[in-house]
Scaffold this motif. Structure first.
Motif, PDB file in Angstrom:
ATOM      1  N   ASN A  46       0.822  -1.216   0.000  1.00  0.00           N
ATOM      2  CA  ASN A  46       0.000   0.000   0.000  1.00  0.00           C
ATOM      3  C   ASN A  46       0.853   1.261   0.000  1.00  0.00           C
ATOM      4  O   ASN A  46       0.567   2.228  -0.716  1.00  0.00           O
ATOM      5  CB  ASN A  46      -0.925   0.004   1.223  1.00  0.00           C
ATOM      6  CG  ASN A  46      -2.029  -1.031   1.125  1.00  0.00           C
ATOM      7  OD1 ASN A  46      -2.382  -1.457   0.031  1.00  0.00           O
ATOM      8  ND2 ASN A  46      -2.560  -1.459   2.253  1.00  0.00           N
ATOM      9  N   THR A  47       1.917   1.254   0.806  1.00  0.00           N
ATOM     10  CA  THR A  47       2.801   2.424   0.903  1.00  0.00           C
ATOM     11  C   THR A  47       3.465   2.714  -0.437  1.00  0.00           C
ATOM     12  O   THR A  47       3.500   3.861  -0.896  1.00  0.00           O
ATOM     13  CB  THR A  47       3.888   2.197   1.975  1.00  0.00           C
ATOM     14  OG1 THR A  47       3.263   1.986   3.248  1.00  0.00           O
ATOM     15  CG2 THR A  47       4.818   3.402   2.074  1.00  0.00           C
ATOM     16  N   THR A  49       2.535   1.639  -3.478  1.00  0.00           N
ATOM     17  CA  THR A  49       1.522   1.989  -4.483  1.00  0.00           C
ATOM     18  C   THR A  49       1.101   3.447  -4.355  1.00  0.00           C
ATOM     19  O   THR A  49       0.991   4.174  -5.349  1.00  0.00           O
ATOM     20  CB  THR A  49       0.289   1.080  -4.340  1.00  0.00           C
ATOM     21  OG1 THR A  49       0.688  -0.289  -4.513  1.00  0.00           O
ATOM     22  CG2 THR A  49      -0.759   1.425  -5.392  1.00  0.00           C
ATOM     23  N   ASN A  50       0.876   3.877  -3.121  1.00  0.00           N
ATOM     24  CA  ASN A  50       0.462   5.269  -2.881  1.00  0.00           C
ATOM     25  C   ASN A  50       1.570   6.252  -3.259  1.00  0.00           C
ATOM     26  O   ASN A  50       1.293   7.329  -3.813  1.00  0.00           O
ATOM     27  CB  ASN A  50       0.086   5.459  -1.415  1.00  0.00           C
ATOM     28  CG  ASN A  50      -1.195   4.729  -1.052  1.00  0.00           C
ATOM     29  OD1 ASN A  50      -2.012   4.425  -1.912  1.00  0.00           O
ATOM     30  ND2 ASN A  50      -1.373   4.428   0.229  1.00  0.00           N
ATOM     31  N   ALA A  51       2.816   5.890  -2.965  1.00  0.00           N
ATOM     32  CA  ALA A  51       3.949   6.776  -3.275  1.00  0.00           C
ATOM     33  C   ALA A  51       4.106   6.958  -4.780  1.00  0.00           C
ATOM     34  O   ALA A  51       4.331   8.076  -5.263  1.00  0.00           O
ATOM     35  CB  ALA A  51       5.231   6.215  -2.670  1.00  0.00           C
ATOM     36  N   ALA A  53       1.741   6.511  -7.040  1.00  0.00           N
ATOM     37  CA  ALA A  53       0.571   7.252  -7.520  1.00  0.00           C
ATOM     38  C   ALA A  53       0.757   8.750  -7.282  1.00  0.00           C
ATOM     39  O   ALA A  53       0.411   9.574  -8.133  1.00  0.00           O
ATOM     40  CB  ALA A  53      -0.683   6.758  -6.806  1.00  0.00           C
ATOM     41  N   GLU A  54       1.329   9.089  -6.134  1.00  0.00           N
ATOM     42  CA  GLU A  54       1.579  10.502  -5.820  1.00  0.00           C
ATOM     43  C   GLU A  54       2.593  11.103  -6.795  1.00  0.00           C
ATOM     44  O   GLU A  54       2.433  12.246  -7.248  1.00  0.00           O
ATOM     45  CB  GLU A  54       2.098  10.629  -4.388  1.00  0.00           C
ATOM     46  CG  GLU A  54       2.324  12.073  -3.947  1.00  0.00           C
ATOM     47  CD  GLU A  54       2.842  12.192  -2.519  1.00  0.00           C
ATOM     48  OE1 GLU A  54       3.349  13.272  -2.158  1.00  0.00           O
ATOM     49  OE2 GLU A  54       2.759  11.197  -1.770  1.00  0.00           O
ATOM     50  N   ASN A  57       0.879  11.641 -10.106  1.00  0.00           N
ATOM     51  CA  ASN A  57      -0.008  12.808 -10.019  1.00  0.00           C
ATOM     52  C   ASN A  57       0.789  14.109 -10.052  1.00  0.00           C
ATOM     53  O   ASN A  57       0.332  15.116 -10.604  1.00  0.00           O
ATOM     54  CB  ASN A  57      -0.842  12.748  -8.735  1.00  0.00           C
ATOM     55  CG  ASN A  57      -1.902  11.662  -8.798  1.00  0.00           C
ATOM     56  OD1 ASN A  57      -2.329  11.255  -9.870  1.00  0.00           O
ATOM     57  ND2 ASN A  57      -2.318  11.170  -7.642  1.00  0.00           N
ATOM     58  N   THR A  93      10.579   9.037  -3.420  1.00  0.00           N
ATOM     59  CA  THR A  93       9.987   7.769  -3.850  1.00  0.00           C
ATOM     60  C   THR A  93      11.073   6.734  -4.139  1.00  0.00           C
ATOM     61  O   THR A  93      10.942   5.557  -3.768  1.00  0.00           O
ATOM     62  CB  THR A  93       9.114   7.965  -5.101  1.00  0.00           C
ATOM     63  OG1 THR A  93       8.132   8.967  -4.838  1.00  0.00           O
ATOM     64  CG2 THR A  93       8.417   6.675  -5.488  1.00  0.00           C
ATOM     65  N   LYS A 163       3.852   0.623 -13.011  1.00  0.00           N
ATOM     66  CA  LYS A 163       2.891   0.267 -11.962  1.00  0.00           C
ATOM     67  C   LYS A 163       2.441  -1.186 -12.091  1.00  0.00           C
ATOM     68  O   LYS A 163       2.265  -1.879 -11.090  1.00  0.00           O
ATOM     69  CB  LYS A 163       1.682   1.205 -12.013  1.00  0.00           C
ATOM     70  CG  LYS A 163       1.989   2.616 -11.533  1.00  0.00           C
ATOM     71  CD  LYS A 163       0.726   3.450 -11.364  1.00  0.00           C
ATOM     72  CE  LYS A 163       0.023   3.674 -12.673  1.00  0.00           C
ATOM     73  NZ  LYS A 163      -1.170   4.550 -12.526  1.00  0.00           N
TER      74      LYS A 163
END
Length: 202
Positions: A46-47, A49-51, A53-54, A57, A93, A163
């Motif tokens: 989760n960490t 994947t979120n990093a 994605a950030e 973005n 990241t 990803k």
């Protein structure tokens, strides 16, 4: 003879019960360890994947702010652009992925994305300079022409591939952790049943 047989049987029963109790205790420790490992693995996935994605973005955000600046000529957009750029999310990241032992072949993809992003940043600053020099058409063209659009789309494509590969790697970790937890549950069941049988028999 019968008394000795009973004594031996009791001694064997006690030894068996102790051994099975030890096996049960060990299985409980192993189960606890695997559950913790599974939890850590899921948190890691989760960490990461979120990093990522950030970071993706951020790339889209920078493109948007750059275009808003050259089309509206409002310094607020340039300030937002430069503030976001200064955060250096890529370095954060990359260090995060390294700390979680993400394979080099994956982190190399991220480095490739960053190189492409830096090339776009150069174009964006060229557009900013053109705007400051009063050449509005050039500034706007630089950030909307086919070359710029294709470069931005290429970054999106690399991100998508990165990803996907990252998810495969993370899912494999989760699968292995889940398998270990299932094995631990099996050990617990075997140990508990064996211990119960030994108590009933002896």
């Amino acid at each position: 003879g019968d008394i000795m047989t009973i004594k031996r049987s009791l001694q064997f029963g006690i030894i068996a019960a102790v051994l099975l109790a030890a096996f049960l205790a060990g299985s409980l420790v192993y189960l606890t360890s695997t559950i913790f490992s599974l939890s850590e693995t899921l948190n890691t996935r989760n960490t990461i994947t979120n990093a990522v994605a950030e970071l993706e973005n951020e790339s889209l955000y920078l493109t948007n702010e750059a275009r808003m600046y050259v089309f509206n000529n409002k310094r607020a957009y340039l300030v937002e652009y430069e503030n976001k750029l200064a955060e250096d999310t890529f370095l954060q990241t990359a260090e995060l992925l390294k700390s979680y032992n993400v394979p080099d072949e994956l982190t190399e993809q991220l480095t490739f994305v960053n190189d492409k992003s830096l090339a776009l940043t150069d174009v964006e600053y060229e557009a900013f300079n053109a705007l400051k020099a009063g050449n509005v058409n050039k500034a706007q063209n630089l950030l909307t022409n086919t070359t710029y659009e294709q470069a931005a789309m290429e970054i999106d494509t690399i991100y998508a591939s990165f990803k996907e590969d990252l998810n495969v790697w993370a899912d494999d970790l989760a699968y292995k952790a889940t398998a270990s937890t299932n094995i631990a549950f099996i050990f617990i069941i075997i140990a508990a049943v064996s211990f119960a049988i030994s108590v009933i028999i002896y």
